[in-house]
Enzyme design. Structure first.
Site, PDB file in Angstrom:
ATOM      1  N   SER A   1      70.238 107.491  -5.364  1.00 34.31           N
ATOM      2  CA  SER A   1      71.564 107.490  -4.747  1.00 34.31           C
ATOM      3  C   SER A   1      71.965 106.060  -4.375  1.00 34.31           C
ATOM      4  CB  SER A   1      71.574 108.437  -3.542  1.00 34.31           C
ATOM      5  OG  SER A   1      72.883 108.709  -3.125  1.00 34.31           O
TER       6      SER A   1
ATOM      7  N   HIS B   1      74.464 111.255  -8.828  1.00 35.56           N
ATOM      8  CA  HIS B   1      74.927 112.628  -8.577  1.00 35.56           C
ATOM      9  C   HIS B   1      76.065 113.026  -9.525  1.00 35.56           C
ATOM     10  CE1 HIS B   1      72.526 112.011  -5.020  1.00 35.56           C
ATOM     11  NE2 HIS B   1      73.385 111.144  -4.511  1.00 35.56           N
TER      12      HIS B   1
END
Length: 237
Positions: free
Chosen positions: A129, A164
């Site tokens: 992330s 993501h």
């Protein structure tokens, strides 16, 4: 003849904080050519969240490695000790959270310069992330609330990164719009479950812990559009 180490980094779409099978963690460790690699977790993006740190330590203490943590919100190392500590690692693993805040804190402590030095020394850099976003020239982020582009990063990986890509609503469309409009340079979109290894700026390996997850190359195209190309990924077992 002067030896020049390979400069390597890995983008992760999972790992100890999201998965239960440890496949991506084992893959990261397998990419370090020592029997007990020293692995430093950098949890800056989460504000050095204690539960996150314990989750890392709980996973990596059970593996064949020497785990450690670099806290910056309660820093206890002077500049020389901080440099010596980071440059003694075999792998530096950056956790998720707020990308923009993390970069600001790193620059205040000089960690951005030390990570670049570690990279040039051949230490494997990786992260999930925010910990994937940070290595590129720019990234796709929710650091400011809504999804947006952040034309800021360490620039160790040419182009941009979007994490993501498959799991958060709006990610795919928003990232493609940013690349199409040149708000972000062309780059890499990482679906959850994927690991991508770059050596000297080039993709050298892509893996996935699930058959459907992929890594994509996203490029601008004529007519204000963007194209995505799925990269072959080896299934981890």
């Amino acid at each position: 003849m002067t030896f020049v180490p390979q400069r390597r980094l890995a983008l992760l779409g999972g790992g100890f904080s999201t998965d239960t099978d440890d496949l991506l963690d084992d893959w990261v460790l397998s990419r370090v050519p020592v029997s007990r690699p020293r692995v430093c977790f950098v949890p800056t993006a989460s504000g050095d969240a204690p539960a996150y740190i314990e989750q890392f330590l709980g996973t990596y203490r059970s593996r064949s490695c020497e785990p450690s943590v670099l806290p910056l919100f309660r820093r206890n190392l002077d500049d020389d000790a901080l440099r010596a500590f980071l440059l003694s690692q075999d792998t530096i693993y950056v956790g998720g959270g707020n990308t923009a805040n993390m970069l600001t804190v790193w620059r205040a402590h000089g960690v951005d310069r030390l990570l670049r030095e570690a990279f040039n020394h051949g230490i494997l850099l990786c992260g999930i992330s925010a910990g994937a976003n940070c290595w590129a020239e720019g990234s796709h982020t929710d650091s400011f609330g809504p999804l947006t582009h952040l034309p800021d990063g360490l620039g160790l990986l040419p182009g941009s990164v979007c994490p993501h890509y498959d799991s958060e609503p709006g990610r795919r469309t928003s990232y493609q719009e940013a690349v199409a409009s040149h708000a972000l340079p062309a780059g890499w979109a990482v679906e959850d479950g994927v690991g991508a290894l770059f050596t000297n700026g080039h993709l050298t390996e892509s893996v996935t812990r699930t058959p459907q997850a992929r890594l994509y190359r996203v490029d601008p195209a004529p007519g204000g559009r963007a194209t995505e190309q799925a990269m072959p990924c080896r299934l981890l077992t």
